[in-house]
Design a protein around this motif. Sequence first.
Motif, PDB file in Angstrom:
ATOM      1  N   VAL A  66       0.733  -1.176   0.073  1.00 38.94           N
ATOM      2  CA  VAL A  66      -0.081   0.031   0.076  1.00 38.94           C
ATOM      3  C   VAL A  66       0.902   1.421  -0.135  1.00 38.94           C
ATOM      4  N   LEU A  67       1.842   1.115   0.989  1.00 43.59           N
ATOM      5  CA  LEU A  67       2.837   2.432   0.927  1.00 43.59           C
ATOM      6  C   LEU A  67       3.504   2.558  -0.396  1.00 43.59           C
ATOM      7  N   THR A  68       4.206   1.753  -0.927  1.00 46.94           N
ATOM      8  CA  THR A  68       4.776   1.861  -2.319  1.00 46.94           C
ATOM      9  C   THR A  68       3.760   2.289  -3.299  1.00 46.94           C
ATOM     10  N   ALA A  69       2.587   1.803  -3.281  1.00 43.68           N
ATOM     11  CA  ALA A  69       1.595   2.275  -4.263  1.00 43.68           C
ATOM     12  C   ALA A  69       1.323   3.568  -4.182  1.00 43.68           C
ATOM     13  N   GLN A  70       1.159   4.115  -2.859  1.00 47.70           N
ATOM     14  CA  GLN A  70       1.001   5.410  -2.521  1.00 47.70           C
ATOM     15  C   GLN A  70       2.112   6.165  -2.899  1.00 47.70           C
ATOM     16  N   LEU A  71       3.374   5.637  -2.724  1.00 46.59           N
ATOM     17  CA  LEU A  71       4.488   6.616  -2.978  1.00 46.59           C
ATOM     18  C   LEU A  71       4.653   6.899  -4.498  1.00 46.59           C
ATOM     19  N   GLY A  72       4.533   5.849  -5.357  1.00 44.97           N
ATOM     20  CA  GLY A  72       4.637   5.548  -6.970  1.00 44.97           C
ATOM     21  C   GLY A  72       3.491   6.580  -7.539  1.00 44.97           C
ATOM     22  N   THR A  73       2.063   6.393  -6.803  1.00 45.74           N
ATOM     23  CA  THR A  73       1.006   7.190  -7.497  1.00 45.74           C
ATOM     24  C   THR A  73       1.303   8.713  -7.146  1.00 45.74           C
ATOM     25  N   ALA A  74       1.472   9.002  -5.923  1.00 40.30           N
ATOM     26  CA  ALA A  74       2.229  10.462  -5.516  1.00 40.30           C
ATOM     27  C   ALA A  74       3.070  10.964  -6.413  1.00 40.30           C
ATOM     28  N   LEU A  75       4.086  10.238  -6.839  1.00 40.37           N
ATOM     29  CA  LEU A  75       5.102  10.459  -7.691  1.00 40.37           C
ATOM     30  C   LEU A  75       4.757  10.870  -9.212  1.00 40.37           C
ATOM     31  N   LEU A  76       3.826   9.939  -9.549  1.00 39.42           N
ATOM     32  CA  LEU A  76       3.065  10.265 -10.939  1.00 39.42           C
ATOM     33  C   LEU A  76       2.256  11.670 -10.964  1.00 39.42           C
ATOM     34  N   TRP A  77       1.500  11.773  -9.792  1.00 38.16           N
ATOM     35  CA  TRP A  77       0.630  12.840 -10.111  1.00 38.16           C
ATOM     36  C   TRP A  77       1.430  14.266  -9.784  1.00 38.16           C
ATOM     37  N   ASP A  78       2.069  13.930  -8.950  1.00 36.52           N
ATOM     38  CA  ASP A  78       3.252  15.173  -8.641  1.00 36.52           C
ATOM     39  C   ASP A  78       3.808  15.684  -9.946  1.00 36.52           C
ATOM     40  N   SER A  79       4.465  14.648 -10.490  1.00 35.57           N
ATOM     41  CA  SER A  79       5.147  14.874 -11.748  1.00 35.57           C
ATOM     42  C   SER A  79       4.254  15.497 -12.875  1.00 35.57           C
ATOM     43  N   GLY A 132       1.371  16.850 -12.216  1.00 31.78           N
ATOM     44  CA  GLY A 132       0.645  18.151 -11.923  1.00 31.78           C
ATOM     45  C   GLY A 132      -1.006  17.854 -11.776  1.00 31.78           C
ATOM     46  N   TRP A 133      -1.441  16.979 -11.698  1.00 31.97           N
ATOM     47  CA  TRP A 133      -2.745  16.463 -11.853  1.00 31.97           C
ATOM     48  C   TRP A 133      -3.607  16.910 -10.435  1.00 31.97           C
ATOM     49  N   LEU A 134      -4.797  17.254 -10.875  1.00 30.84           N
ATOM     50  CA  LEU A 134      -5.613  17.774  -9.775  1.00 30.84           C
ATOM     51  C   LEU A 134      -5.334  18.884  -9.170  1.00 30.84           C
ATOM     52  N   GLY A 135      -4.769  19.674  -9.574  1.00 31.38           N
ATOM     53  CA  GLY A 135      -4.205  21.057  -9.031  1.00 31.38           C
ATOM     54  C   GLY A 135      -2.920  20.985  -8.176  1.00 31.38           C
ATOM     55  N   LEU A 136      -2.410  19.898  -8.408  1.00 30.59           N
ATOM     56  CA  LEU A 136      -1.063  19.713  -7.581  1.00 30.59           C
ATOM     57  C   LEU A 136      -0.109  20.606  -8.172  1.00 30.59           C
ATOM     58  N   GLU A 137       1.077  21.266  -7.509  1.00 26.46           N
ATOM     59  CA  GLU A 137       2.140  21.939  -8.018  1.00 26.46           C
ATOM     60  C   GLU A 137       2.866  20.725  -8.711  1.00 26.46           C
ATOM     61  N   LYS A 138       3.067  21.197 -10.080  1.00 23.85           N
ATOM     62  CA  LYS A 138       4.046  20.117 -10.891  1.00 23.85           C
ATOM     63  C   LYS A 138       5.439  20.176 -10.428  1.00 23.85           C
ATOM     64  N   ILE A 139       5.727  18.985 -10.031  1.00 25.51           N
ATOM     65  CA  ILE A 139       7.390  18.683  -9.433  1.00 25.51           C
ATOM     66  C   ILE A 139       7.999  18.080 -10.412  1.00 25.51           C
ATOM     67  N   PRO A 140       9.159  18.538 -10.983  1.00 24.09           N
ATOM     68  CA  PRO A 140       9.790  17.564 -12.211  1.00 24.09           C
ATOM     69  C   PRO A 140      10.122  16.249 -11.580  1.00 24.09           C
ATOM     70  N   PHE A 141       9.853  15.286 -12.530  1.00 23.58           N
ATOM     71  CA  PHE A 141      10.227  13.907 -12.443  1.00 23.58           C
ATOM     72  C   PHE A 141      11.606  13.679 -12.573  1.00 23.58           C
ATOM     73  N   THR A 142      12.446  13.084 -11.547  1.00 23.62           N
ATOM     74  CA  THR A 142      13.574  12.629 -11.719  1.00 23.62           C
ATOM     75  C   THR A 142      13.779  11.144 -11.332  1.00 23.62           C
ATOM     76  N   PHE A 143      15.078  10.730 -12.249  1.00 27.59           N
ATOM     77  CA  PHE A 143      15.295   9.383 -11.959  1.00 27.59           C
ATOM     78  C   PHE A 143      15.713   8.925 -10.657  1.00 27.59           C
TER      79      PHE A 143
END
Length: 158
Positions: free
Chosen positions: A98-111, A113-124
């Motif tokens: 669950v926590l890994t899925a949360q982190l992966g999903t948060a990374l995707l959504w942040d990267s 900028g979905w649902l009004g989130l501030e877009k944070i650049p994706f890094t490897f």
Amino acid sequence: MLLGIVLAVIAGALVSLQTIFNNKVNERTGSWATTTLVLGTGFLASLLGSLVFEGKNTFTFRHMQLWYWFSGMIGVGVVFCLVQGMKRLGATYAISIVLTAQLGTALLWDSLGWLGLEKIPFTFSKLIGVLVIIGGILVFKLGQGRTKAQARKHEACT
């Protein structure tokens, strides 16, 4: 920042504790009854807390997007899936996933900028962080399997 870290740690501990409690309730009722009980008592606690701390502002909703109203329905899915996952996988393995899925999903959504989130650049390096956690889960699960096999081998020898 320190307060944010402390609150996040407390939230993580509470999620794990709630999941354990939910599983115990589910052992004595069904999954839907568990979900109803959990979210119903959560509603009552939230309502009481809101009335105590926010008073008349409890029911003031300003400029809310339509999709925000679906949060409670998402919570139904969260509780139901957690109860079922824990029943089938055990607490540590289920919560790790669950926590890994949360982190992966948060990374995707942040990267993105979905649902009004501030877009944070994706890094490897962020992706590698998620993959390291997934590797840890695999080591945890595969290591557990070896321990059981070793125990059976030891029992057979004695």
